[in-house]
Design an enzyme around this catalytic site. Structure first.
Site, PDB file in Angstrom:
ATOM      1  N   GLY A 168       0.844  -1.192   0.000  1.00 39.70           N
ATOM      2  CA  GLY A 168       0.000   0.000   0.000  1.00 39.70           C
ATOM      3  C   GLY A 168       0.876   1.237   0.000  1.00 39.70           C
ATOM      4  O   GLY A 168       2.074   1.157   0.281  1.00 39.70           O
ATOM      5  N   GLN A 182       2.754  10.075   1.813  1.00 40.73           N
ATOM      6  CA  GLN A 182       4.084   9.440   1.900  1.00 40.73           C
ATOM      7  C   GLN A 182       5.000   9.875   0.755  1.00 40.73           C
ATOM      8  O   GLN A 182       6.220   9.710   0.857  1.00 40.73           O
ATOM      9  CB  GLN A 182       3.958   7.911   1.905  1.00 40.73           C
ATOM     10  N   CYS A 208       5.901  -0.138   7.752  1.00 39.54           N
ATOM     11  CA  CYS A 208       5.542   1.103   7.053  1.00 39.54           C
ATOM     12  C   CYS A 208       6.732   1.503   6.196  1.00 39.54           C
ATOM     13  O   CYS A 208       7.872   1.494   6.673  1.00 39.54           O
ATOM     14  CB  CYS A 208       5.224   2.197   8.063  1.00 39.54           C
ATOM     15  N   LEU A 209       6.457   1.869   4.956  1.00 45.01           N
ATOM     16  CA  LEU A 209       7.555   2.247   4.065  1.00 45.01           C
ATOM     17  C   LEU A 209       8.208   3.559   4.514  1.00 45.01           C
ATOM     18  O   LEU A 209       9.334   3.843   4.112  1.00 45.01           O
ATOM     19  CB  LEU A 209       7.048   2.358   2.620  1.00 45.01           C
ATOM     20  N   HIS A 244      -4.495   1.122   7.647  1.00 46.47           N
ATOM     21  CA  HIS A 244      -3.161   1.734   7.784  1.00 46.47           C
ATOM     22  C   HIS A 244      -3.030   2.928   6.815  1.00 46.47           C
ATOM     23  O   HIS A 244      -2.534   3.986   7.187  1.00 46.47           O
ATOM     24  CB  HIS A 244      -2.111   0.652   7.488  1.00 46.47           C
ATOM     25  N   GLU A 245      -3.515   2.740   5.574  1.00 45.38           N
ATOM     26  CA  GLU A 245      -3.377   3.804   4.563  1.00 45.38           C
ATOM     27  C   GLU A 245      -4.294   4.988   4.876  1.00 45.38           C
ATOM     28  O   GLU A 245      -3.894   6.149   4.691  1.00 45.38           O
ATOM     29  CB  GLU A 245      -3.660   3.264   3.159  1.00 45.38           C
ATOM     30  N   HIS A 283      -2.793   7.160   7.329  1.00 47.27           N
ATOM     31  CA  HIS A 283      -1.807   8.096   6.752  1.00 47.27           C
ATOM     32  C   HIS A 283      -2.494   9.390   6.301  1.00 47.27           C
ATOM     33  O   HIS A 283      -1.933  10.478   6.436  1.00 47.27           O
ATOM     34  CB  HIS A 283      -1.109   7.471   5.537  1.00 47.27           C
TER      35      HIS A 283
HETATM   36  O1  K1U Z   1       1.758   2.461   3.918  1.00 54.70           O
HETATM   37  C1  K1U Z   1       2.836   1.886   3.897  1.00 54.70           C
HETATM   38  O2  K1U Z   1       3.788   2.330   4.505  1.00 54.70           O
HETATM   39  C2  K1U Z   1       2.980   0.602   3.141  1.00 54.70           C
HETATM   40  C3  K1U Z   1       2.953  -0.595   4.057  1.00 54.70           C
HETATM   41  C4  K1U Z   1       1.526  -1.086   4.195  1.00 54.70           C
HETATM   42  C5  K1U Z   1       1.250  -2.038   5.298  1.00 54.70           C
HETATM   43  C6  K1U Z   1       2.057  -3.097   5.600  1.00 54.70           C
HETATM   44  C7  K1U Z   1       1.744  -3.982   6.613  1.00 54.70           C
HETATM   45  C8  K1U Z   1       0.628  -3.807   7.323  1.00 54.70           C
HETATM   46  C9  K1U Z   1      -0.178  -2.742   7.046  1.00 54.70           C
HETATM   47  C10 K1U Z   1       0.131  -1.880   6.011  1.00 54.70           C
HETATM   48  C11 K1U Z   1       3.825  -1.677   3.426  1.00 54.70           C
HETATM   49  O3  K1U Z   1       3.572  -2.122   2.364  1.00 54.70           O
HETATM   50  S1  K1U Z   1       5.197  -2.217   4.340  1.00 54.70           S
HETATM   51  C12 K1U Z   1       5.866  -3.553   3.323  1.00 54.70           C
HETATM   52  C13 K1U Z   1       5.098  -4.818   3.447  1.00 54.70           C
HETATM   53  O4  K1U Z   1       4.328  -4.977   4.352  1.00 54.70           O
HETATM   54  C14 K1U Z   1       5.284  -5.892   2.458  1.00 54.70           C
HETATM   55  C15 K1U Z   1       6.242  -5.823   1.497  1.00 54.70           C
HETATM   56  C16 K1U Z   1       6.387  -6.851   0.567  1.00 54.70           C
HETATM   57  C17 K1U Z   1       5.589  -7.937   0.622  1.00 54.70           C
HETATM   58  C18 K1U Z   1       4.626  -8.025   1.596  1.00 54.70           C
HETATM   59  C19 K1U Z   1       4.482  -6.995   2.516  1.00 54.70           C
HETATM   60 ZN    ZN Z   2       2.719   3.310   6.255  1.00 53.83          ZN
END
Ligand code: K1U
Ligand code: ZN
Length: 185
Positions: A46, A51, A95-96, A137-138, A141
């Protein structure tokens, strides 16, 4: 399409409440495409417009993790949660904007969300599993809330100080301008 830089916590733009989208134009479609490309490249499931430094209520998601399934990129303009289940579930979130930090967050297990798609059509869907975690989560944000805001002040402070150090280190590591590479050796 082009990649956008993802802001790192702490940054005031990640604490701001994003403004509703009022016009569905080519600039918005281009932003959504860039966000999807940036999300897949990260990789992530997401990404919210704040972001990438754009304070508009726009998110993208694709929570299909199984390579044998077709991808399902979705773009949500002005998303709103209109129903949440009483039942909750914990999930270890990342979270990225806070790379390499993970923590359990407990949220409603299912949510119903309304939004506008890029063609201006009203959409409504009930999300569960990882999709429900991700959409909550999004949308957080968009309201200036990060998953670490669900933690106690001590854990949040530890993560924030580590992120401040990471940002200082990254700022020092910035590549030297062309022709000055030797100065860094
Ligand atoms: O919003 C963001 O920072 C993105 C975030 C979203 C998220 C992850 C986990 C739980 C809730 C919301 C991410 O994508 S972090 C990376 C991640 O979770 C992932 C990456 C590659 C494969 C699978 C998951
Ligand atoms: Zn995030």
């Amino acid at each position: 399409m082009s990649m956008r830089s993802i802001l790192l916590h702490p940054d005031p733009r990640l604490k701001a409440v994003a403004k509703p989208v009022t016009v569905l134009d080519d600039a918005l479609r281009s932003l959504a495409e860039d966000m999807l490309e940036t999300m897949y490249d990260a990789p992530g499931i997401g990404l919210a417009a704040p972001q990438v430094g754009v304070l508009s209520r726009l998110i993208v998601m694709d929570c299909v993790k199984d390579d044998r399934e077709p991808p399902r990129p979705i773009v949500l303009v002005n998303p709103e949660i209109v129903w949440s289940s009483e039942e909750t579930a914990p999930y270890e979130e990342g979270c990225l904007s806070i790379p390499d930090h993970f923590a359990d967050v407990t949220r409603p297990r299912e949510v119903e969300v309304i939004w506008t798609d890029l063609d201006g059509n009203a959409q409504r869907e009930r999300f569960d599993g990882l999709w429900a975690v991700c959409v909550q989560h999004e949308i957080d944000h968009l309201n200036g809330k990060l998953f670490i805001d669900y933690l106690g002040p001590i854990k949040r402070g530890v993560i924030t100080r580590k992120m401040e150090k990471l940002k200082r280190d990254l700022a020092r590591e910035k590549p030297a301008p062309k022709g000055h590479e030797a100065a860094r050796l």
